[in-house]
Motif scaffolding. Structure first.
Motif, mmCIF file in Angstrom:
data_model
loop_
_atom_site.group_PDB
_atom_site.id
_atom_site.type_symbol
_atom_site.label_atom_id
_atom_site.label_comp_id
_atom_site.label_asym_id
_atom_site.label_seq_id
_atom_site.Cartn_x
_atom_site.Cartn_y
_atom_site.Cartn_z
ATOM 1 N N ASP A 210 6.983 7.394 -23.196
ATOM 2 C CA ASP A 210 6.504 8.728 -22.820
ATOM 3 C C ASP A 210 5.052 8.645 -22.364
ATOM 4 O OD1 ASP A 210 6.748 11.982 -24.524
ATOM 5 O OD2 ASP A 210 5.962 11.411 -22.555
ATOM 6 N N HIS A 212 3.450 11.166 -21.179
ATOM 7 C CA HIS A 212 2.927 12.443 -21.687
ATOM 8 C C HIS A 212 1.949 13.087 -20.707
ATOM 9 C CE1 HIS A 212 2.177 15.170 -25.183
ATOM 10 N NE2 HIS A 212 3.372 14.742 -25.499
ATOM 11 N N GLU A 236 8.937 8.768 -19.218
ATOM 12 C CA GLU A 236 8.929 10.227 -19.400
ATOM 13 C C GLU A 236 7.595 10.852 -19.030
ATOM 14 O OE1 GLU A 236 9.991 11.292 -23.351
ATOM 15 O OE2 GLU A 236 9.167 13.311 -23.171
ATOM 16 N N ASP A 237 7.681 12.035 -18.413
ATOM 17 C CA ASP A 237 6.480 12.808 -18.065
ATOM 18 C C ASP A 237 5.394 11.921 -17.472
ATOM 19 O OD1 ASP A 237 6.974 15.130 -20.788
ATOM 20 O OD2 ASP A 237 7.426 15.349 -18.655
ATOM 21 N N GLU A 262 10.334 18.709 -20.772
ATOM 22 C CA GLU A 262 10.218 19.353 -22.093
ATOM 23 C C GLU A 262 9.280 20.560 -22.072
ATOM 24 O OE1 GLU A 262 8.793 15.885 -24.296
ATOM 25 O OE2 GLU A 262 6.994 17.037 -24.749
ATOM 26 N N ARG A 283 14.738 17.000 -19.346
ATOM 27 C CA ARG A 283 14.400 16.999 -20.778
ATOM 28 C C ARG A 283 14.441 18.404 -21.404
ATOM 29 N NH1 ARG A 283 13.514 14.293 -24.634
ATOM 30 N NH2 ARG A 283 11.274 14.340 -25.022
HETATM 31 MG MG MG Z 1 7.637 13.947 -24.325
#
Ligand code: MG
Ligand code: CS2
Length: 402
Positions: A210, A212, A236-237, A262, A283
């Motif tokens: 991630d 983030h 991710e992200d 997310e 997500r």
């Molecule tokens: Mg995350």
């Protein structure tokens, strides 16, 4: 099946949760998670002060109409607070319907498409060796997929490096802690982390990471390219996703699969990413994306474009959300994976539930509705404690994404 009451519970069994309970004239009640980490009371007020008065007297079975009424009827659409509130109502109404029909929710939304739901755990460490050892603990628990996060040499604190082995809770009581960030140091370190992980675990273990939201698109493209030899399950992200077009740059440079969503709260936040096939996993999850009803529409759009689900499942999503997500995951055709950050024992006591974990897979159970409850008396012994997520500043003090 008229709604006669609705109550919002805010409790803090180790971390804050916001839970909506909708009661019908028949005594059947449903639960919805409305937790928005660091802004919990905003959603609690949106529900109590603005939505609850609108629910009384409505037919609890009119799930889609109530969703549209709350979405279009507010005039001010979208946003994390509004959609978490609508998500809680939607989830509670599905819970009521399942209980009224003595049926688990997954059976109401198309039945099981698989025997169980593959999950991934969160391994982290202060050094690469500590992170490798943490991944090993998850492998020993039977996980087939593990997210690996590690402190960055030269940085005092980094996202995803928590306190303790199985629990990771980023929000802290008091004012937001400030953490220092350097993309350069991060980019110089992460490839070596995954070199070590692949050397230790070989190619079969699904490894996730991630970012983030911390890199620019071209930095993210560079990271994705550098990790290609390690065949991550997903990155991710990689970059902030307000500008969906930014992902064209990443896609142009790397085959590393991308997961985003997310922090999204409606289908509009991801429609371009999905339709241009700029991502591989979406997500979004029940609590922050308008509930089960809206998440099904997002998954249907994603299915057209080979995008699979990878629902968010951090500790700040309560067992009510996790239960709803597992019903959704068991049924949705284009399921990818479910995040599973274990809750603390005290949280599990406040939210007794039917879902189970066994050797890398979960199942929602076959109780009617969600299969989760709220122990109101126990919840009241854990009063709300204001807490904030950390903030990030670059080494020169410039504000950055945490
Ligand atoms: Mg995350
Ligand atoms: C993270 C979350 O689980 C994840 O992928 O991005 O832990 C996120 O930091 C928290 O949900 C924020 O409250």
């Amino acid at each position: 099946m008229k709604i006669v009451d609705a109550t919002v519970f805010v409790c803090c069994p180790g971390r804050n949760f916001v839970t909506l309970r909708i009661m019908t004239e028949d005594g059947v009640y449903g639960l919805g998670d409305a937790t928005l980490n660091g802004r919990e009371l905003a959603v609690a007020s949106y529900l109590t002060d603005h939505i609850v008065p609108l629910l009384i007297g409505r037919d609890a079975r009119r799930i889609e109409d109530i969703w549209q009424f709350l979405y279009k009827g507010a005039y001010w659409r979208r946003g994390p607070v509004t959609m978490a509130a609508i998500g809680a109502v939607d989830t509670a109404l599905w819970d009521i319907l399942g209980k009224a029909l003595n049926t688990p929710i997954y059976q109401l939304i198309g039945g099981a498409s698989r025997e169980a739901v593959m999950v991934y755990g969160h391994a982290n460490g202060s050094t690469a060796d500590e992170t490798i050892a943490a991944v090993k603990r998850y492998v020993d628990l039977g996980y087939l997929a593990v997210r690996a996060q590690c402190a960055v040499p030269g940085l005092a604190a980094t996202y995803g490096v928590g306190r303790g082995e199985l629990y990771y809770e980023p929000a802290e009581p008091g004012l937001p802690p400030e953490t220092p960030w350097s993309s350069e140091r991060y980019l110089a370190f992460v490839p070596s982390l995954f070199d070590g992980l692949r050397r230790e675990f070989g190619s079969a273990l699904h490894l996730l990471h991630d970012v983030h939201h911390r890199l620019t698109p071209i930095e993210a493209a560079r990271l994705g390219k550098s990790l290609e030899p390690h065949h991550l399950f997903w990155l991710e992200d990689p970059t902030p996703a307000e500008v969906q077009e930014s992902f064209r740059t990443i896609r142009r440079h790397t085959t590393t699969p991308i997961a985003v969503g997310e922090v999204f709260n409606t289908i509009y936040d991801c429609s371009r990413l999905v339709e241009e096939e700029l991502i591989d996993y979406i997500r979004m999850t029940v609590v922050h994306s308008g509930g089960i009803s809206h998440l099904r529409k997002i998954a249907a759009l994603a299915e057209l474009h080979h995008v699979r689900t990878g629902a968010h499942g951090a500790t700040d999503l309560s067992p009510v959300c996790l239960a709803a997500a597992l019903h959704f995951d068991l049924s949705v055709h284009n399921f990818g994976i479910q995040e599973y950050m274990r809750h603390t024992d005290e949280t599990d006591r406040v939210f007794p539930h039917a879902y189970t974990f066994e050797r890398g897979f979960m199942h929602p159970g076959n109780k009617p509705g969600l299969g989760v409850d709220l122990d109101e008396r126990l919840a009241a012994t854990f009063p709300y404690q204001r807490a904030y997520l950390p903030i990030n500043r670059k080494l020169d003090g410039t504000m950055h994404s945490w």
